[in-house]
Design a protein around this motif. Structure first.
Motif, PDB file in Angstrom:
ATOM      1  N   MET A   1      34.377  67.808 -52.862  1.00 28.24           N
ATOM      2  CA  MET A   1      34.372  67.693 -53.973  1.00 28.24           C
ATOM      3  C   MET A   1      33.160  67.362 -55.036  1.00 28.24           C
ATOM      4  SD  MET A   1      35.649  63.202 -55.132  1.00 28.24           S
ATOM      5  CE  MET A   1      34.505  62.771 -54.367  1.00 28.24           C
ATOM      6  N   GLN A   2      32.982  67.756 -56.389  1.00 24.24           N
ATOM      7  CA  GLN A   2      32.413  68.007 -57.333  1.00 24.24           C
ATOM      8  C   GLN A   2      32.283  66.761 -58.258  1.00 24.24           C
ATOM      9  OE1 GLN A   2      29.974  70.380 -57.471  1.00 24.24           O
ATOM     10  NE2 GLN A   2      28.511  69.880 -58.879  1.00 24.24           N
ATOM     11  N   ILE A   3      31.040  65.499 -58.415  1.00 23.77           N
ATOM     12  CA  ILE A   3      30.608  64.973 -59.408  1.00 23.77           C
ATOM     13  C   ILE A   3      29.590  65.197 -60.356  1.00 23.77           C
ATOM     14  CG2 ILE A   3      31.164  62.450 -60.101  1.00 23.77           C
ATOM     15  CD1 ILE A   3      33.076  61.373 -58.382  1.00 23.77           C
ATOM     16  N   LYS A   4      29.822  65.485 -61.373  1.00 24.79           N
ATOM     17  CA  LYS A   4      28.590  66.158 -62.136  1.00 24.79           C
ATOM     18  C   LYS A   4      28.251  66.783 -61.492  1.00 24.79           C
ATOM     19  CE  LYS A   4      28.101  62.877 -65.852  1.00 24.79           C
ATOM     20  NZ  LYS A   4      26.818  62.030 -66.008  1.00 24.79           N
ATOM     21  N   ASP A   5      26.914  66.632 -61.085  1.00 26.36           N
ATOM     22  CA  ASP A   5      26.359  67.617 -60.702  1.00 26.36           C
ATOM     23  C   ASP A   5      26.029  67.829 -58.907  1.00 26.36           C
ATOM     24  OD1 ASP A   5      24.621  66.344 -61.342  1.00 26.36           O
ATOM     25  OD2 ASP A   5      22.729  66.345 -60.905  1.00 26.36           O
ATOM     26  N   LEU A   6      26.683  66.282 -58.458  1.00 24.07           N
ATOM     27  CA  LEU A   6      26.350  66.626 -56.983  1.00 24.07           C
ATOM     28  C   LEU A   6      27.565  66.570 -56.589  1.00 24.07           C
ATOM     29  CD1 LEU A   6      24.411  63.136 -56.781  1.00 24.07           C
ATOM     30  CD2 LEU A   6      23.390  65.305 -56.514  1.00 24.07           C
ATOM     31  N   PHE A   8      29.696  65.813 -52.443  1.00 27.79           N
ATOM     32  CA  PHE A   8      30.418  65.054 -51.590  1.00 27.79           C
ATOM     33  C   PHE A   8      31.509  65.141 -50.969  1.00 27.79           C
ATOM     34  CE2 PHE A   8      29.040  62.683 -55.154  1.00 27.79           C
ATOM     35  CZ  PHE A   8      27.821  61.860 -55.065  1.00 27.79           C
ATOM     36  N   LYS A   9      30.986  64.767 -49.807  1.00 26.01           N
ATOM     37  CA  LYS A   9      32.350  65.433 -48.628  1.00 26.01           C
ATOM     38  C   LYS A   9      32.597  63.282 -48.279  1.00 26.01           C
ATOM     39  CE  LYS A   9      29.002  65.510 -45.107  1.00 26.01           C
ATOM     40  NZ  LYS A   9      28.146  66.062 -43.995  1.00 26.01           N
ATOM     41  N   GLU A  10      33.542  63.793 -47.526  1.00 24.90           N
ATOM     42  CA  GLU A  10      34.406  62.504 -47.129  1.00 24.90           C
ATOM     43  C   GLU A  10      33.339  61.341 -46.193  1.00 24.90           C
ATOM     44  OE1 GLU A  10      38.532  61.893 -46.403  1.00 24.90           O
ATOM     45  OE2 GLU A  10      38.334  60.925 -44.764  1.00 24.90           O
ATOM     46  N   PHE A  11      33.419  60.224 -46.296  1.00 25.18           N
ATOM     47  CA  PHE A  11      31.987  59.919 -44.769  1.00 25.18           C
ATOM     48  C   PHE A  11      32.839  58.656 -43.857  1.00 25.18           C
ATOM     49  CE2 PHE A  11      28.808  56.568 -45.127  1.00 25.18           C
ATOM     50  CZ  PHE A  11      27.826  57.233 -43.690  1.00 25.18           C
ATOM     51  N   ILE A  12      33.521  57.649 -45.090  1.00 26.70           N
ATOM     52  CA  ILE A  12      34.207  57.105 -44.343  1.00 26.70           C
ATOM     53  C   ILE A  12      36.061  56.505 -44.546  1.00 26.70           C
ATOM     54  CG2 ILE A  12      34.256  54.388 -43.570  1.00 26.70           C
ATOM     55  CD1 ILE A  12      31.488  54.071 -44.067  1.00 26.70           C
ATOM     56  N   GLY A 155      32.582  55.497 -54.383  1.00 26.24           N
ATOM     57  CA  GLY A 155      33.754  55.623 -54.349  1.00 26.24           C
ATOM     58  C   GLY A 155      34.178  53.805 -53.564  1.00 26.24           C
ATOM     59  N   TYR A 156      35.174  53.591 -53.779  1.00 27.29           N
ATOM     60  CA  TYR A 156      35.877  52.100 -53.379  1.00 27.29           C
ATOM     61  C   TYR A 156      34.881  51.141 -53.879  1.00 27.29           C
ATOM     62  CZ  TYR A 156      37.592  48.289 -49.990  1.00 27.29           C
ATOM     63  OH  TYR A 156      38.353  47.045 -49.236  1.00 27.29           O
ATOM     64  N   GLY A 157      35.038  51.735 -55.096  1.00 25.61           N
ATOM     65  CA  GLY A 157      33.760  50.726 -56.799  1.00 25.61           C
ATOM     66  C   GLY A 157      32.421  50.887 -56.512  1.00 25.61           C
ATOM     67  N   LEU A 158      31.886  51.710 -55.665  1.00 28.46           N
ATOM     68  CA  LEU A 158      30.628  52.703 -55.821  1.00 28.46           C
ATOM     69  C   LEU A 158      30.425  53.684 -56.648  1.00 28.46           C
ATOM     70  CD1 LEU A 158      30.265  51.727 -52.365  1.00 28.46           C
ATOM     71  CD2 LEU A 158      28.048  51.595 -53.645  1.00 28.46           C
ATOM     72  N   ILE A 170      35.036  56.520 -48.493  1.00 29.69           N
ATOM     73  CA  ILE A 170      33.680  56.112 -48.717  1.00 29.69           C
ATOM     74  C   ILE A 170      33.372  57.702 -49.142  1.00 29.69           C
ATOM     75  CG2 ILE A 170      31.710  55.893 -48.285  1.00 29.69           C
ATOM     76  CD1 ILE A 170      33.255  53.018 -48.200  1.00 29.69           C
ATOM     77  N   TYR A 171      32.357  58.678 -50.063  1.00 32.19           N
ATOM     78  CA  TYR A 171      31.813  59.689 -49.688  1.00 32.19           C
ATOM     79  C   TYR A 171      30.543  59.649 -50.093  1.00 32.19           C
ATOM     80  CZ  TYR A 171      36.702  61.616 -51.484  1.00 32.19           C
ATOM     81  OH  TYR A 171      38.481  61.696 -50.855  1.00 32.19           O
ATOM     82  N   GLN A 172      29.872  60.971 -49.172  1.00 29.41           N
ATOM     83  CA  GLN A 172      28.386  60.859 -49.248  1.00 29.41           C
ATOM     84  C   GLN A 172      28.084  62.041 -49.771  1.00 29.41           C
ATOM     85  OE1 GLN A 172      28.518  61.391 -44.547  1.00 29.41           O
ATOM     86  NE2 GLN A 172      25.743  61.651 -45.465  1.00 29.41           N
ATOM     87  N   SER A 173      26.351  62.456 -50.252  1.00 29.57           N
ATOM     88  CA  SER A 173      26.629  63.422 -51.267  1.00 29.57           C
ATOM     89  C   SER A 173      25.940  64.742 -50.230  1.00 29.57           C
ATOM     90  CB  SER A 173      25.129  63.121 -52.179  1.00 29.57           C
ATOM     91  OG  SER A 173      24.657  62.055 -51.961  1.00 29.57           O
ATOM     92  N   VAL A 174      26.162  64.910 -50.385  1.00 29.64           N
ATOM     93  CA  VAL A 174      25.332  67.018 -49.515  1.00 29.64           C
ATOM     94  C   VAL A 174      25.121  67.724 -50.639  1.00 29.64           C
ATOM     95  CG1 VAL A 174      26.979  66.692 -47.801  1.00 29.64           C
ATOM     96  CG2 VAL A 174      27.769  67.479 -50.642  1.00 29.64           C
ATOM     97  N   ILE A 175      24.003  67.882 -50.176  1.00 28.64           N
ATOM     98  CA  ILE A 175      22.837  69.340 -51.009  1.00 28.64           C
ATOM     99  C   ILE A 175      23.245  70.434 -50.593  1.00 28.64           C
ATOM    100  CG2 ILE A 175      20.833  69.971 -50.940  1.00 28.64           C
ATOM    101  CD1 ILE A 175      20.259  67.350 -48.966  1.00 28.64           C
TER     102      ILE A 175
END
Ligand code: IMP
Length: 175
Positions: A1-6, A8-12, A155-158, A170-175
């Motif tokens: 998943m892409q948001i702006k320039d970053l 993200f992949k599923e985390f929790i 995600g989830y408010g963040l 909740i997602y985390q950014s990946v490089i």
């Protein structure tokens, strides 16, 4: 998943998030059995977590959303953080601050000091996520959903630059 320039992949996933929120609520219900706490969720990030958590609180309680606002102080003091939106009287009350994530913990340190100065009876913190740097600071947080490393999450408010708060997982950014 892409948001702006970053990217993200599923985390929790949302099931795990909800299980942990329920566990936190259960513990708070036990610890505050004969009390009537005032929840202070810190906007914007904690709005979804606070809603899900407080729905499961079974002791009489009040809720007052607050916001931490930075304003430019004098040249020597630099940036000061102040708490805005506080409507309840907190004198002699059992306060539970609700945070989405604690990173350095610097924001909370200021808020905690400001609240203690108001003469609260007790003050505890509940956060959905806590990052590694906060742990190093030995910040005293009683209720923690997930301990994570130093990744950027949303995600989830963040959010990332305002986007992503609506996501259930909740997602985390990946490089
Ligand atoms: P602290 O003062 O460094 O603890 O900052 C905490 C605040 O920064 C949180 O309430 C969030 O609003 C924001 N924040 C810190 N890390 C993240 C993250 O990974 N994703 C989204 N927001 C974050």
């Amino acid at each position: 998943m892409q948001i702006k320039d970053l990217k993200f992949k599923e985390f929790i996933n949302k099931v795990k998030v909800q299980q942990q929120v329920s566990a936190l609520a259960k513990q708070i219900n036990i610890d505050y059995k004969d009390k009537s706490p005032v929840f202070l969720p810190i906007l914007n990030g904690s709005f979804i977590f606070a809603a899900d958590l407080i729905k499961q609180i079974e002791v009489p309680c009040r809720v007052s959303f607050v916001k931490v606002s930075s304003y430019a102080g004098t040249a020597s003091s630099g940036q000061l953080k102040i708490l805005i939106g506080l409507e309840e009287s907190l004198f002699n009350q059992d306060i539970i601050i609700v945070e989405d994530i604690i990173d350095t913990g610097l924001t909370l340190q200021k808020v905690v000091q400001e609240l203690k100065d108001l003469g609260t009876k007790s003050l505890e913190l509940v956060t959905l996520l806590r990052k590694q740097p906060a742990r190093e600071k030995m910040f005293d947080v009683k209720y923690i959903g997930f301990e994570i490393e130093n990744e950027f999450v949303l995600g989830y408010g963040l959010d990332y630059d305002g986007y992503g708060r609506n996501l259930e997982d909740i997602y985390q950014s990946v490089i």
